[in-house]
Design a protein around this motif. Structure first.
Motif, PDB file in Angstrom:
ATOM      1  N   LEU A 104       0.816  -1.211   0.000  1.00  0.00           N
ATOM      2  CA  LEU A 104       0.000   0.000   0.000  1.00  0.00           C
ATOM      3  C   LEU A 104       0.847   1.257   0.000  1.00  0.00           C
ATOM      4  N   GLY A 105       0.288   2.334  -0.547  1.00  0.00           N
ATOM      5  CA  GLY A 105       0.891   3.647  -0.490  1.00  0.00           C
ATOM      6  C   GLY A 105      -0.196   4.699  -0.619  1.00  0.00           C
ATOM      7  N   SER A 106       0.151   5.940  -0.307  1.00  0.00           N
ATOM      8  CA  SER A 106      -0.788   7.050  -0.447  1.00  0.00           C
ATOM      9  C   SER A 106      -0.062   8.263  -0.988  1.00  0.00           C
TER      10      SER A 106
ATOM     11  N   PHE B 209      -3.303   3.526  -2.812  1.00  0.00           N
ATOM     12  CA  PHE B 209      -3.000   2.603  -3.908  1.00  0.00           C
ATOM     13  C   PHE B 209      -2.626   1.251  -3.314  1.00  0.00           C
ATOM     14  N   TYR B 210      -3.144   0.186  -3.936  1.00  0.00           N
ATOM     15  CA  TYR B 210      -3.006  -1.172  -3.406  1.00  0.00           C
ATOM     16  C   TYR B 210      -2.531  -2.060  -4.550  1.00  0.00           C
ATOM     17  N   SER B 211      -1.312  -2.605  -4.456  1.00  0.00           N
ATOM     18  CA  SER B 211      -0.811  -3.539  -5.468  1.00  0.00           C
ATOM     19  C   SER B 211      -1.026  -4.971  -4.981  1.00  0.00           C
ATOM     20  N   THR B 212      -1.277  -5.861  -5.943  1.00  0.00           N
ATOM     21  CA  THR B 212      -1.589  -7.245  -5.612  1.00  0.00           C
ATOM     22  C   THR B 212      -1.251  -8.144  -6.788  1.00  0.00           C
ATOM     23  N   LEU B 213      -1.027  -9.420  -6.517  1.00  0.00           N
ATOM     24  CA  LEU B 213      -0.932 -10.400  -7.585  1.00  0.00           C
ATOM     25  C   LEU B 213      -2.325 -10.665  -8.152  1.00  0.00           C
ATOM     26  N   VAL B 214      -2.381 -10.891  -9.477  1.00  0.00           N
ATOM     27  CA  VAL B 214      -3.648 -11.095 -10.163  1.00  0.00           C
ATOM     28  C   VAL B 214      -3.489 -12.227 -11.171  1.00  0.00           C
ATOM     29  N   VAL B 215      -4.401 -13.191 -11.137  1.00  0.00           N
ATOM     30  CA  VAL B 215      -4.458 -14.209 -12.181  1.00  0.00           C
ATOM     31  C   VAL B 215      -5.282 -13.647 -13.324  1.00  0.00           C
ATOM     32  N   GLY B 216      -4.650 -13.525 -14.517  1.00  0.00           N
ATOM     33  CA  GLY B 216      -5.302 -12.902 -15.660  1.00  0.00           C
ATOM     34  C   GLY B 216      -6.170 -13.862 -16.442  1.00  0.00           C
ATOM     35  N   THR B 217      -6.844 -13.322 -17.450  1.00  0.00           N
ATOM     36  CA  THR B 217      -7.744 -14.124 -18.270  1.00  0.00           C
ATOM     37  C   THR B 217      -7.011 -15.209 -19.046  1.00  0.00           C
ATOM     38  N   ASP B 218      -5.696 -15.040 -19.293  1.00  0.00           N
ATOM     39  CA  ASP B 218      -4.919 -16.043 -20.023  1.00  0.00           C
ATOM     40  C   ASP B 218      -4.221 -17.027 -19.091  1.00  0.00           C
TER      41      ASP B 218
ATOM     42  N   LEU C 115       5.088  -1.486  -3.647  1.00  0.00           N
ATOM     43  CA  LEU C 115       4.633  -0.202  -4.174  1.00  0.00           C
ATOM     44  C   LEU C 115       5.254   0.953  -3.399  1.00  0.00           C
ATOM     45  N   ALA C 116       5.541   2.034  -4.100  1.00  0.00           N
ATOM     46  CA  ALA C 116       6.003   3.270  -3.463  1.00  0.00           C
ATOM     47  C   ALA C 116       5.372   4.452  -4.185  1.00  0.00           C
ATOM     48  N   VAL C 117       5.102   5.510  -3.429  1.00  0.00           N
ATOM     49  CA  VAL C 117       4.545   6.754  -3.984  1.00  0.00           C
ATOM     50  C   VAL C 117       5.483   7.886  -3.591  1.00  0.00           C
TER      51      VAL C 117
ATOM     52  N   VAL D 227       5.571   0.502  -8.871  1.00  0.00           N
ATOM     53  CA  VAL D 227       5.484  -0.866  -8.353  1.00  0.00           C
ATOM     54  C   VAL D 227       6.618  -1.676  -8.971  1.00  0.00           C
ATOM     55  N   ALA D 228       7.350  -2.385  -8.141  1.00  0.00           N
ATOM     56  CA  ALA D 228       8.415  -3.292  -8.598  1.00  0.00           C
ATOM     57  C   ALA D 228       8.075  -4.702  -8.145  1.00  0.00           C
ATOM     58  N   TRP D 229       8.495  -5.693  -8.921  1.00  0.00           N
ATOM     59  CA  TRP D 229       8.228  -7.084  -8.553  1.00  0.00           C
ATOM     60  C   TRP D 229       9.259  -7.996  -9.207  1.00  0.00           C
ATOM     61  N   ASP D 230       9.128  -9.302  -8.978  1.00  0.00           N
ATOM     62  CA  ASP D 230       9.999 -10.312  -9.565  1.00  0.00           C
ATOM     63  C   ASP D 230       9.241 -10.976 -10.707  1.00  0.00           C
TER      64      ASP D 230
END
Length: 552
Positions: free
Chosen positions: A184-186, A193-202, A240-242, A256-259
């Motif tokens: 989270l960040g503001s 703002f809330y970043s999360t993992l998401v399983v996509g349509t593919d 996430l960072a703001v 947002v950074a990730w692996d």
């Protein structure tokens, strides 16, 4: 950390074990050409830090790091050695009592039998509004992904954290499922703002960013930010960072950074450290890579060397908007695919961007780890808490500091203690790491923040062989430290091997602490198991993973 089970996301524990048995890495050279996919799958199985500790425990192997010591407590000799080392580091008790602990989630909403896990916390504040994110297993069907499956929970407070309202989960975008790993960040406008993992349509495991314009009461569905043209994309651990834009001081950017695992472009295949940026308040995002580990070309050479970034964290300089992205980096040198022994190097690294995340300079090493990046705390029979050596970073004036768990401290050479390093030149060079703690028991999953009063490190502290507390270490200058309890009650482990919760990975407990500065106070949220649940499966009672909050 990734926590979905086999039925949900392809079988992290069971599936990886099968790949490891058939892929490269055995004593004899392979009998067929090694493809890039073979190499990545096999090396990920052998060295992926998130799952390997729990898997090894499940296989009956002994873990060197964080192993449970003999009850009761610690032997006098070890305790005396640890006390001497702590005194040398000038870590002294502050004498402060623990502040009030407030439960964040609402346990009455846990109506599905044994799906009661809330943990892996994130936090942000804007004025009196506080939002805490966490993984919530209550809304995930144990049979697998469904249209309503969702692990990305949150709660909000309008009174600075004195009370919280359980907000449920952030909504899924159509055709996708949110599967946790919150951050989270503001911004200065009060948006969250809330970043999360998401399983996509593919079927890809990507990253999404949701936003709130009403103080965290409600959130939008996440905007997908990972590359859209990569089939079967695999992301993990978004952070996430703001902070201010480098050219427009009045504008806040969201980063947002990730692996990620195994990306191919027109020239090579690589494992990367992606970073996405938004300059319009989280409505649209643009993604690039802060760093890449280019994989050997399996068509022209037999080389199973492998590299991976884990546990990334972006940090924005409040003075000029410079973006720095930190990560743990694991490099396996295995040019003969197991004919000769492979070597492993684990470092904490940073890359820097001065143009708002559009491009990044060369990678700089913060420190080299002393031991393996993954491990687990054995809190009792079947009660395991996995952990990894992810770093946490903060900036105070012109000094950047990093803290992470590592092995090799004189007071506990086989346990986890916290290491500390600083940079006074924008991350170009770093001080020699020192042991911030040096105890016979363990310190894990630290969260570092800074304010006008100094540095504040909040971490899980193992206070006995089977109990944990949350403690904050504070220093004005980074040399003399005081310790203060944050939890009003210690807590023990929960059954995690096998898991009591049918949708949570083995060994998953706690998994992170979140902290920030709000209104001149340190505020923090953590996973806590002090409460007890009794149901048809546990008439004698079992500890319940909930989220707690404190303000100091």
């Amino acid at each position: 950390m990734r926590k979905a089970l086999a039925v949900a996301l392809g079988g992290v524990a069971a599936g990886v074990a099968m790949v490891a048995a058939t892929g490269p890495g055995s004593a004899a050279p392979p009998t067929k050409p090694v493809t890039a996919t073979d190499r990545v799958n096999a090396e990920k199985a052998r060295f992926h830090p998130y799952e390997s500790a729990a898997r090894r425990i499940a296989n009956g192997e002994h873990l060197t790091w964080g192993a449970r010591r003999t009850e009761p407590g610690v032997s006098p000799g070890v305790a005396a050695r640890a006390a001497t080392a702590a005194a040398a580091l000038r870590v002294q008790p502050s004498g402060q009592a623990a502040p009030a602990n407030v439960r964040v989630n609402d346990p009455t909403t846990d109506t599905l039998l044994d799906q009661t896990t809330q943990s892996e916390t994130a936090i942000a504040a804007a004025g009196r509004r506080v939002v805490v994110g966490y993984n919530d297993s209550q809304r995930f069907h144990p049979a697998g992904l469904t249209a309503a499956a969702n692990l990305s929970g949150y709660a909000y407070s309008a009174d600075g954290g004195a009370t919280f309202t359980d907000g449920g989960v952030i909504p899924n975008a159509p055709g996708t499922e949110n599967v946790g790993d919150p951050w989270l960040g503001s911004d200065r406008a009060g948006r969250f703002f809330y970043s999360t993992l998401v399983v996509g349509t593919d079927g890809s495991l990507g990253v999404g960013v949701a936003r709130s314009t009403d103080g965290g009461t409600t959130f939008s569905a996440p905007v997908l930010v990972n590359p859209a043209d990569v089939p079967y994309y695999q992301a993990d651990k978004p952070a996430l960072a703001v902070g201010r834009d480098p050219l427009r001081a009045s504008q806040d950017n969201v980063y947002v950074a990730w692996d990620d695992l195994f990306i191919c472009d027109t020239t090579s295949c690589f494992d990367g450290l992606p970073v996405t940026r938004s300059t319009d308040g989280g409505q649209t995002f643009h993604t690039t890579w802060a760093a890449r580990y280019v994989l050997p070309d399996s068509v022209t050479t037999l080389d199973c060397s492998f590299g991976q970034y884990f546990g990334s964290q972006p940090l924005v300089d409040p003075k000029d908007g410079t973006l720095r992205v930190f990560s743990m980096k694991i490099v396996i040198s295995d040019p003969t695919c197991g004919v000769d022994p492979a070597t492993e190097t684990i470092t904490q690294v940073v890359t820097t961007s001065t143009d708002g995340g559009q491009s990044f300079g060369p990678e700089t090493t913060v420190a080299t780890l002393s031991g393996a990046p993954e491990g687990a705390l054995d809190l009792g029979p079947g009660k395991v808490m996995r952990t990894a050596s992810f770093l946490s970073v903060a900036q105070r004036g012109g000094t950047i500091a990093a803290v992470w768990p590592d092995h090799g401290a004189p007071g506990s050479p086989t346990g986890y203690n916290l290491r500390w390093a600083t940079s006074d030149d924008g991350g170009s060079t770093w001080s020699t790491p020192v042991w911030l703690t040096n105890d016979a028991l363990d310190w894990v999953q630290p969260s570092l923040v800074a304010d006008d009063h100094g540095w504040h490190v909040t971490a899980y502290q193992r206070t006995s062989t089977s109990r944990l507390s949350v403690t904050t270490l504070t220093s004005e200058d980074g040399t003399e430290w005081t310790s203060s309890p944050l939890t009003t009650a210690s807590f023990g482990g929960v059954p995690t091997v096998p898991q009591f919760d049918p949708v949570i990975a083995w060994g998953y407990m706690g998994d992170s602490i979140a902290s920030t500065i709000s209104g001149g106070h340190l505020i923090a949220a953590w996973g806590d198991t002090r409460d007890v649940v009794r149901n048809a499966l546990w008439p004698q009672g079992r500890n319940d993973p909930d989220v707690f909050f404190a303000r100091r």
